[in-house]
Scaffold this active site. Structure first.
Site, PDB file in Angstrom:
ATOM      1  N   ASN A 143       0.833  -1.219   0.000  1.00 18.21           N
ATOM      2  CA  ASN A 143       0.000   0.000   0.000  1.00 18.21           C
ATOM      3  C   ASN A 143       0.857   1.254   0.000  1.00 18.21           C
ATOM      4  OD1 ASN A 143      -1.904  -1.880   2.091  1.00 18.21           O
ATOM      5  ND2 ASN A 143      -2.959  -0.875   0.425  1.00 18.21           N
TER       6      ASN A 143
ATOM      7  N   SER B 229      -3.972  -3.560   2.906  1.00 18.17           N
ATOM      8  CA  SER B 229      -5.169  -2.994   3.533  1.00 18.17           C
ATOM      9  C   SER B 229      -6.201  -2.546   2.511  1.00 18.17           C
ATOM     10  CB  SER B 229      -4.777  -1.797   4.397  1.00 18.17           C
ATOM     11  OG  SER B 229      -5.908  -1.359   5.116  1.00 18.17           O
TER      12      SER B 229
ATOM     13  N   GLY C 245      -8.025   8.926   8.086  1.00 21.43           N
ATOM     14  CA  GLY C 245      -8.979   9.082   9.184  1.00 21.43           C
ATOM     15  C   GLY C 245      -9.763   7.825   9.517  1.00 21.43           C
ATOM     16  N   LEU C 246      -9.492   6.710   8.820  1.00 20.49           N
ATOM     17  CA  LEU C 246     -10.257   5.482   9.082  1.00 20.49           C
ATOM     18  C   LEU C 246      -9.461   4.468   9.907  1.00 20.49           C
ATOM     19  CD1 LEU C 246     -12.096   4.985   5.655  1.00 20.49           C
ATOM     20  CD2 LEU C 246     -12.805   6.295   7.669  1.00 20.49           C
ATOM     21  N   GLY C 247      -8.464   4.973  10.644  1.00 17.30           N
ATOM     22  CA  GLY C 247      -7.751   4.088  11.567  1.00 17.30           C
ATOM     23  C   GLY C 247      -6.802   3.108  10.886  1.00 17.30           C
TER      24      GLY C 247
ATOM     25  N   SER D 125      -3.594   3.300  10.671  1.00 18.94           N
ATOM     26  CA  SER D 125      -2.400   3.062  11.503  1.00 18.94           C
ATOM     27  C   SER D 125      -2.724   2.063  12.613  1.00 18.94           C
ATOM     28  CB  SER D 125      -1.882   4.371  12.104  1.00 18.94           C
ATOM     29  OG  SER D 125      -2.839   4.957  12.948  1.00 18.94           O
TER      30      SER D 125
ATOM     31  N   GLU E  95       0.932   2.509  17.813  1.00 16.48           N
ATOM     32  CA  GLU E  95       0.237   3.784  17.607  1.00 16.48           C
ATOM     33  C   GLU E  95       1.030   4.952  18.183  1.00 16.48           C
ATOM     34  OE1 GLU E  95      -2.059   3.919  15.219  1.00 16.48           O
ATOM     35  OE2 GLU E  95      -3.732   4.572  16.459  1.00 16.48           O
TER      36      GLU E  95
ATOM     37  N   ASP F  83      -8.536   4.086  18.649  1.00 20.67           N
ATOM     38  CA  ASP F  83      -8.475   3.423  17.340  1.00 20.67           C
ATOM     39  C   ASP F  83      -8.006   1.969  17.476  1.00 20.67           C
ATOM     40  OD1 ASP F  83      -9.117   5.918  16.508  1.00 20.67           O
ATOM     41  OD2 ASP F  83      -7.379   6.246  15.230  1.00 20.67           O
TER      42      ASP F  83
HETATM   43  N1  LIG Z   1      -1.448  -0.610   4.938  1.00 21.20           N
HETATM   44  C1  LIG Z   1      -0.439  -0.039   5.564  1.00 21.20           C
HETATM   45  N2  LIG Z   1       0.820  -0.481   5.382  1.00 21.20           N
HETATM   46  C2  LIG Z   1       1.830   0.108   6.036  1.00 21.20           C
HETATM   47  N3  LIG Z   1       1.717   1.166   6.869  1.00 21.20           N
HETATM   48  C3  LIG Z   1       0.504   1.640   7.083  1.00 21.20           C
HETATM   49  C4  LIG Z   1      -0.635   1.075   6.445  1.00 21.20           C
HETATM   50  N4  LIG Z   1      -1.702   1.764   6.855  1.00 21.20           N
HETATM   51  C5  LIG Z   1      -1.244   2.732   7.686  1.00 21.20           C
HETATM   52  N5  LIG Z   1       0.069   2.668   7.842  1.00 21.20           N
HETATM   53  C6  LIG Z   1       0.920   3.559   8.680  1.00 21.20           C
HETATM   54  O1  LIG Z   1       0.039   4.472   9.331  1.00 21.20           O
HETATM   55  C7  LIG Z   1       0.303   5.833   8.945  1.00 21.20           C
HETATM   56  C8  LIG Z   1      -0.995   6.613   8.801  1.00 21.20           C
HETATM   57  O2  LIG Z   1      -1.467   6.847  10.077  1.00 21.20           O
HETATM   58  P1  LIG Z   1      -2.391   8.075  10.490  1.00 21.20           P
HETATM   59  O3  LIG Z   1      -2.694   7.869  11.909  1.00 21.20           O
HETATM   60  O4  LIG Z   1      -1.766   9.372  10.090  1.00 21.20           O
HETATM   61  O5  LIG Z   1      -3.698   7.888   9.614  1.00 21.20           O
HETATM   62  P2  LIG Z   1      -4.986   6.970   9.873  1.00 21.20           P
HETATM   63  O6  LIG Z   1      -4.684   6.013  10.959  1.00 21.20           O
HETATM   64  O7  LIG Z   1      -5.402   6.406   8.569  1.00 21.20           O
HETATM   65  O8  LIG Z   1      -6.069   8.033  10.329  1.00 21.20           O
HETATM   66  P3  LIG Z   1      -6.700   8.293  11.821  1.00 21.20           P
HETATM   67  O9  LIG Z   1      -5.583   8.101  12.785  1.00 21.20           O
HETATM   68  O10 LIG Z   1      -7.165   9.724  11.769  1.00 21.20           O
HETATM   69  O11 LIG Z   1      -7.815   7.339  11.931  1.00 21.20           O
HETATM   70  C9  LIG Z   1       1.048   5.709   7.621  1.00 21.20           C
HETATM   71  O12 LIG Z   1       1.904   6.837   7.465  1.00 21.20           O
HETATM   72  C10 LIG Z   1       1.826   4.411   7.808  1.00 21.20           C
HETATM   73  O13 LIG Z   1       3.023   4.662   8.514  1.00 21.20           O
HETATM   74  C1  LIG Z   2      -7.780  12.401  16.495  1.00 21.05           C
HETATM   75  C2  LIG Z   2      -7.935  11.152  17.336  1.00 21.05           C
HETATM   76  O1  LIG Z   2      -8.815  11.462  18.415  1.00 21.05           O
HETATM   77  C3  LIG Z   2      -8.624  10.033  16.567  1.00 21.05           C
HETATM   78  C4  LIG Z   2      -7.902   9.581  15.347  1.00 21.05           C
HETATM   79  O2  LIG Z   2      -8.655   8.553  14.744  1.00 21.05           O
HETATM   80  C5  LIG Z   2      -6.588  10.739  17.860  1.00 21.05           C
HETATM   81  C6  LIG Z   2      -6.651   9.708  18.967  1.00 21.05           C
HETATM   82  O3  LIG Z   2      -7.685   9.539  19.602  1.00 21.05           O
HETATM   83  O4  LIG Z   2      -5.596   9.068  19.200  1.00 21.05           O
HETATM   84 MG   LIG Z   3      -4.095   6.646  12.901  1.00 21.35          MG
END
Ligand SMILES: Nc1ncnc2c1ncn2[C@@H]1O[C@H](COP(=O)(O)OP(=O)(O)OP(=O)(O)O)[C@@H](O)[C@H]1O
Ligand SMILES: C[C@@](O)(CCO)CC(=O)[O-]
Ligand SMILES: [Mg+2]
Length: 397
Positions: free
Chosen positions: A55, A135, A142-144, A146, A193, A204
């Site tokens: 990804n 994934s 924003g869909l978790g 990480s 995380e 998350d």
């Molecule tokens: N499929 C994947 N393969 C490898 N790394 C991933 C993958 N998905 C997410 N990551 C890691 O997670 C990071 C993104 O995390 P970030 O918390 O910024 O976004 P999110 O989890 O999608 O959104 P949120 O935390 O708002 O729900 C990427 O930069 C990468 O390091």
């Molecule tokens: C922005 C936030 O509240 C949610 C991210 O999905 C961060 C967190 O709770 O760790």
């Molecule tokens: Mg995240």
């Protein structure tokens, strides 16, 4: 040390209410999505550790001898995971050549993998293995993503290290761990995380671990078993953002204007509690239009609050405007600053209306789809229970 091959998956999440406020000790309501991250762990004999993260276009390998040098000082503690080992993080940053402030996608994913791998195996023999992750979730939207990544890493590596057993019986297609094992997975996923987010609340990774809908408050997780079936439209504005940066920005604002921002956080807390009450009423009395009117108003108020916190974006405003013109209500979900929003669909919203809304949002350059919620938390899979197209990717490397 030889490890057993396994497939695991964990769901992404949508936050209904409470993002950002939850980092500051307020309630959040979150729900798992039927979009998942899948991981394959394969034992090898080449004296190497390989990670394939298609990804994010990351394909790396290290000799075990290189990795061993990083753990000369280290006495791994597999069952005590309250905070990060700062010395290990420092060594790993130096090893992969990444600075403290870096937000690079590949570095963060690599750092969290190496941290968990070395923490879990560092006190004994390091196993040779190949790990591939794919994934269905958009990365960093924003869909978790990480958390789903961290939960999969934690479950697979804890299993490989023998700290928890693989739950799948020969005749089963999917299986989950017991409560105590899930708690261990969740606590190690939280470490992952912490590396990616800086200061995560833990909501998350809790959804990624337990699935379903839950109420999260200061590390306390309460699964909500009685919730109505909600129809939700997910829209990805495709505006890139970093959760770490957005969380840090909200903290700065609270420090700068405490008397202005604390009431905003309190109000978000009250929104989450009111939403929880309405959802619970909807399961024990006939659902009325008034229930939906309240849910919609809560969405609008919270979206304004999130703008006040500084995590809005013109693309998210556009999403709200387009859907409101159709009588539908939207808010950002997750960290904001771009990424995804959710739109609540009423039971009577007909499919033609949904289709025309989706088309208008696509015309804005967004991705948009109606989603089902409440997928199971982290689980182990037999190979045949993994969707064919995903299995093909996982087995390609
Ligand atoms: N499929 C994947 N393969 C490898 N790394 C991933 C993958 N998905 C997410 N990551 C890691 O997670 C990071 C993104 O995390 P970030 O918390 O910024 O976004 P999110 O989890 O999608 O959104 P949120 O935390 O708002 O729900 C990427 O930069 C990468 O390091
Ligand atoms: C922005 C936030 O509240 C949610 C991210 O999905 C961060 C967190 O709770 O760790
Ligand atoms: Mg995240």
């Amino acid at each position: 040390m030889q490890v057993t091959d396994l497939y695991v998956s964990a769901p992404g999440k949508a936050i209904l209410h409470g993002e950002h406020a939850v980092v500051h000790g307020k309630v959040a309501l979150a729900v798992s999505l039927n979009l998942r991250t899948y991981l394959r762990l394969k034992a090898d004999t080449f004296g190497k550790v390989c990670i394939n993260l298609p990804n994010i276009d990351t394909f790396l390998s290290w000799d075990l001898s290189q990795l061993k040098q990083l753990v000369t000082y280290f006495h791994g503690k597999r069952d005590e995971v309250q905070c990060l080992d700062a010395e290990l993080v420092r060594r790993l940053r130096e090893f992969i050549g990444v600075s403290n402030g870096s937000l690079d996608t590949c570095s963060m994913a690599t750092l969290s993998f190496l941290y968990l791998y070395l923490s879990l195996f560092g006190s004994g023999e390091l196993p040779s293995l190949t790990l591939t992750v794919w994934s269905e979730l958009p990365t960093g939207a924003g869909l978790g993503s990480s958390a789903a990544y961290s939960v999969c890493l934690a479950a697979a590596l804890l299993c490989a290290s023998g700290a928890i057993p693989p739950p799948l019986k020969e005749w089963e297609h999917t299986a989950r761990w017991c409560q105590e094992e899930l708690e261990l997975i969740n606590s190690w996923a939280f470490q992952g995380e912490m590396i990616i987010h800086g200061n995560p609340s833990g909501v998350d990774n809790a959804v990624g671990t337990w699935g379903g809908m839950l109420r999260f408050l200061a590390g306390k997780i309460i699964p909500l078993s009685r919730v109505p079936l909600l129809r939700i439209l997910l829209t990805n504005t495709k505006v890139p953002r970093s959760t770490k940066v957005l969380v840090a920005g909200v903290k700065d604002k609270i420090n700068k204007f405490p008397s202005i921002m604390v009431p905003v956080l309190d109000s978000v807390d009250a929104i989450s509690c009111t939403c929880e009450k309405v959802l619970s009423e909807m399961t024990c009395e006939p659902i009325t239009g008034e229930h939906y009117n309240i849910l919609e108003e809560l969405i609008d108020i919270n979206q304004h609050h999130l703008n006040v916190m500084g995590v809005g974006h013109p693309a998210l405003d556009r999403l709200c405007q387009v859907t409101l013109a159709k009588g539908l209500h939207s808010k950002l979900t997750g960290a904001g600053g771009g990424g995804c929003g959710i739109t609540l669909l009423r039971p009577e919203t007909d499919s033609l209306m949904v289709q025309s809304t989706v088309q208008e949002l696509k015309d804005c350059g967004f991705d948009c789809w109606e989603t089902s919620i409440g997928g199971p938390g982290v689980q182990q899979h037999s190979a045949i229970s993994v969707k064919e197209e995903i299995l093909e990717i996982l087995n390609y490397y």
